[in-house]
Design a protein around this motif. Structure first.
Motif, PDB file in Angstrom:
ATOM      1  N   THR A  59       4.751  -1.957 -16.456  1.00  0.00           N
ATOM      2  CA  THR A  59       5.283  -1.938 -15.097  1.00  0.00           C
ATOM      3  C   THR A  59       4.147  -2.126 -14.106  1.00  0.00           C
ATOM      4  O   THR A  59       3.196  -1.336 -14.097  1.00  0.00           O
ATOM      5  N   PRO A  60       4.207  -3.164 -13.265  1.00  0.00           N
ATOM      6  CA  PRO A  60       3.058  -3.454 -12.387  1.00  0.00           C
ATOM      7  C   PRO A  60       2.947  -2.490 -11.213  1.00  0.00           C
ATOM      8  O   PRO A  60       3.943  -1.950 -10.723  1.00  0.00           O
ATOM      9  N   ILE A  61       1.723  -2.282 -10.768  1.00  0.00           N
ATOM     10  CA  ILE A  61       1.468  -1.592  -9.520  1.00  0.00           C
ATOM     11  C   ILE A  61       1.459  -2.651  -8.418  1.00  0.00           C
ATOM     12  O   ILE A  61       1.031  -3.784  -8.637  1.00  0.00           O
ATOM     13  N   HIS A  62       1.968  -2.313  -7.233  1.00  0.00           N
ATOM     14  CA  HIS A  62       2.090  -3.281  -6.143  1.00  0.00           C
ATOM     15  C   HIS A  62       1.126  -2.944  -5.015  1.00  0.00           C
ATOM     16  O   HIS A  62       1.016  -1.789  -4.590  1.00  0.00           O
ATOM     17  N   PHE A  63       0.425  -3.979  -4.532  1.00  0.00           N
ATOM     18  CA  PHE A  63      -0.465  -3.843  -3.383  1.00  0.00           C
ATOM     19  C   PHE A  63       0.083  -4.709  -2.245  1.00  0.00           C
ATOM     20  O   PHE A  63       0.226  -5.923  -2.407  1.00  0.00           O
ATOM     21  N   GLY A  64       0.385  -4.100  -1.110  1.00  0.00           N
ATOM     22  CA  GLY A  64       0.950  -4.844   0.018  1.00  0.00           C
ATOM     23  C   GLY A  64       0.103  -4.735   1.269  1.00  0.00           C
ATOM     24  O   GLY A  64      -0.432  -3.670   1.576  1.00  0.00           O
ATOM     25  N   GLU A  65      -0.040  -5.839   1.965  1.00  0.00           N
ATOM     26  CA  GLU A  65      -0.765  -5.858   3.239  1.00  0.00           C
ATOM     27  C   GLU A  65       0.000  -6.713   4.244  1.00  0.00           C
ATOM     28  O   GLU A  65       0.540  -7.771   3.886  1.00  0.00           O
ATOM     29  N   GLU A  91      -6.076   3.299 -15.449  1.00  0.00           N
ATOM     30  CA  GLU A  91      -4.724   3.286 -16.001  1.00  0.00           C
ATOM     31  C   GLU A  91      -3.900   2.114 -15.481  1.00  0.00           C
ATOM     32  O   GLU A  91      -2.866   1.768 -16.050  1.00  0.00           O
ATOM     33  N   ALA A  92      -4.346   1.481 -14.376  1.00  0.00           N
ATOM     34  CA  ALA A  92      -3.617   0.329 -13.815  1.00  0.00           C
ATOM     35  C   ALA A  92      -3.956  -0.918 -14.620  1.00  0.00           C
ATOM     36  O   ALA A  92      -5.110  -1.347 -14.678  1.00  0.00           O
ATOM     37  N   LYS A  93      -2.957  -1.512 -15.267  1.00  0.00           N
ATOM     38  CA  LYS A  93      -3.166  -2.692 -16.104  1.00  0.00           C
ATOM     39  C   LYS A  93      -2.588  -3.945 -15.450  1.00  0.00           C
ATOM     40  O   LYS A  93      -3.238  -4.969 -15.361  1.00  0.00           O
ATOM     41  N   TYR A  94      -1.336  -3.867 -15.030  1.00  0.00           N
ATOM     42  CA  TYR A  94      -0.670  -5.005 -14.420  1.00  0.00           C
ATOM     43  C   TYR A  94      -0.508  -4.754 -12.920  1.00  0.00           C
ATOM     44  O   TYR A  94      -0.236  -3.630 -12.502  1.00  0.00           O
ATOM     45  N   TRP A  95      -0.664  -5.799 -12.127  1.00  0.00           N
ATOM     46  CA  TRP A  95      -0.531  -5.630 -10.692  1.00  0.00           C
ATOM     47  C   TRP A  95       0.075  -6.881 -10.058  1.00  0.00           C
ATOM     48  O   TRP A  95       0.023  -7.977 -10.619  1.00  0.00           O
ATOM     49  N   GLN A  96       0.662  -6.677  -8.888  1.00  0.00           N
ATOM     50  CA  GLN A  96       1.187  -7.770  -8.072  1.00  0.00           C
ATOM     51  C   GLN A  96       0.821  -7.496  -6.620  1.00  0.00           C
ATOM     52  O   GLN A  96       0.751  -6.343  -6.195  1.00  0.00           O
ATOM     53  N   VAL A 116      -6.999 -19.512  -7.163  1.00  0.00           N
ATOM     54  CA  VAL A 116      -6.339 -19.252  -8.440  1.00  0.00           C
ATOM     55  C   VAL A 116      -5.344 -18.106  -8.302  1.00  0.00           C
ATOM     56  O   VAL A 116      -4.222 -18.169  -8.814  1.00  0.00           O
ATOM     57  N   LEU A 117      -5.740 -17.056  -7.591  1.00  0.00           N
ATOM     58  CA  LEU A 117      -4.844 -15.919  -7.394  1.00  0.00           C
ATOM     59  C   LEU A 117      -3.671 -16.277  -6.495  1.00  0.00           C
ATOM     60  O   LEU A 117      -2.522 -15.923  -6.776  1.00  0.00           O
ATOM     61  N   LEU A 118      -3.954 -16.986  -5.399  1.00  0.00           N
ATOM     62  CA  LEU A 118      -2.900 -17.327  -4.449  1.00  0.00           C
ATOM     63  C   LEU A 118      -1.891 -18.305  -5.043  1.00  0.00           C
ATOM     64  O   LEU A 118      -0.725 -18.324  -4.638  1.00  0.00           O
ATOM     65  N   ASP A 119      -2.337 -19.119  -5.989  1.00  0.00           N
ATOM     66  CA  ASP A 119      -1.432 -20.080  -6.631  1.00  0.00           C
ATOM     67  C   ASP A 119      -0.683 -19.466  -7.807  1.00  0.00           C
ATOM     68  O   ASP A 119       0.198 -20.104  -8.385  1.00  0.00           O
ATOM     69  N   SER A 120      -1.023 -18.252  -8.172  1.00  0.00           N
ATOM     70  CA  SER A 120      -0.397 -17.615  -9.323  1.00  0.00           C
ATOM     71  C   SER A 120       0.859 -16.855  -8.904  1.00  0.00           C
ATOM     72  O   SER A 120       1.125 -16.661  -7.720  1.00  0.00           O
ATOM     73  N   SER A 121       1.591 -16.386  -9.901  1.00  0.00           N
ATOM     74  CA  SER A 121       2.799 -15.601  -9.640  1.00  0.00           C
ATOM     75  C   SER A 121       2.470 -14.158  -9.311  1.00  0.00           C
ATOM     76  O   SER A 121       3.358 -13.373  -8.959  1.00  0.00           O
ATOM     77  N   GLN A 122       1.177 -13.793  -9.385  1.00  0.00           N
ATOM     78  CA  GLN A 122       0.783 -12.420  -9.111  1.00  0.00           C
ATOM     79  C   GLN A 122       0.761 -12.101  -7.621  1.00  0.00           C
ATOM     80  O   GLN A 122       0.852 -10.940  -7.232  1.00  0.00           O
ATOM     81  N   VAL A 123       0.618 -13.113  -6.780  1.00  0.00           N
ATOM     82  CA  VAL A 123       0.509 -12.893  -5.339  1.00  0.00           C
ATOM     83  C   VAL A 123       1.609 -13.658  -4.613  1.00  0.00           C
ATOM     84  O   VAL A 123       1.778 -14.856  -4.821  1.00  0.00           O
ATOM     85  N   THR A 124       2.344 -12.947  -3.769  1.00  0.00           N
ATOM     86  CA  THR A 124       3.390 -13.548  -2.950  1.00  0.00           C
ATOM     87  C   THR A 124       2.969 -13.489  -1.489  1.00  0.00           C
ATOM     88  O   THR A 124       2.582 -12.427  -0.994  1.00  0.00           O
TER      89      THR A 124
END
Length: 273
Positions: A59-65, A91-96, A116-124
């Protein structure tokens, strides 16, 4: 997004909005707890952190700004904070990540180091200017759009949101929470109005019966009697101080806007801590 911004308050009180901006179901918020995280020994603070309640490592941890002004160093700070967090919290493995800009003009131009990060599905990346009128069909997205709405349309849309909250929300606490957020946004846009005037203007009849509103009104009356001034005038101004602080205004700016002394604003800020 600054820690004291109205978006922090939105994500804290209505975390479902965060997932709606991602294009996902707001019910996902029930699986997370919202935190404001300070990274030790760096002076950095991650404001929008949604940590999973479950122990599942997948289950990913979410970072929002949320960014409302131009800042060419934004992405450097945002991704720097994320990776410092991952270093300190093993302990944080997956993130979005979720980045919300008021419009495209304020997005940093130099994105190459993070392409690379901005073009990935990890960052919206979300631009509030893209939210159409249909956003007001949803309470959460409607509140977000109201923040960036033009003044000439803001009152009309605020009335719709207030009516929608009154008719659709069954729990009184949830209803009052939404009405208070709508009122706060309109107060920010129309700084010459008092909270009572905004409540009347938006036709929040149910809100006028709430403990929150009645408490504010009674406190205003008592304060006015004690100080021998017009009922609630000074208290109303002082009650606006925490809101303006949340919106990032300095003590001096607040004093000027509300016709208060710097000392009065500082005292009101201390009382709210």
């Amino acid at each position: 997004m600054k820690t004291d911004s109205i978006f922090y308050r939105l994500f804290l009180e209505m975390p479902g909005i965060y997932f709606q901006l991602l294009g996902e179901s707001p019910t996902l918020a029930s699986s997370y707890r919202f935190r404001s995280v300070e990274i030790k020994q760096t002076g950095f603070r991650l404001d929008g952190v949604l940590v999973p309640n479950t122990q599942s490592p997948d289950t990913p941890i979410h970072f929002g700004e949320v960014q409302m002004q131009k800042d060419e160093a934004f992405y450097r700070r945002f991704f720097g904070e994320i990776f410092l967090y991952l270093r300190q919290y093993e302990e944080a493995k997956y993130w979005q990540g979720l980045v919300v800009f008021a419009n495209r003009d304020i997005e940093p131009e130099d994105t190459q180091p993070y392409k690379v990060l901005l073009d990935s599905s990890q960052v919206t990346v979300v631009y509030l200017e893209d939210l159409g009128e249909d956003a007001y069909d949803n309470l959460g997205l409607g509140i977000v759009k109201l923040i960036v709405e033009d003044e000439e349309l803001a009152v009309q849309q605020a009335k719709k949101l207030a009516a929608k909250a009154t008719t659709e929300l069954a729990q009184q606490t949830e209803k009052e929470k939404v009405l208070e957020l709508v009122k706060t946004i309109i107060l920010y846009k129309f700084k010459n109005l008092s909270p009572e005037e905004v409540v009347e203007m938006l036709g929040m009849d149910d809100f006028k019966k709430s403990r929150l509103y009645l408490g504010i009104k009674q406190e205003g009356i008592e304060e006015g009697r004690e100080k021998g001034i017009e009922e609630g005038t000074l208290l109303t101004k002082l009650q606006l101080v925490p809101m303006f602080l949340e919106l990032g205004l300095s003590v001096e700016e607040i004093a000027q806007r509300l016709d208060l002394t710097v000392e009065q604003v500082q005292q009101a800020a201390q009382n709210n801590e």
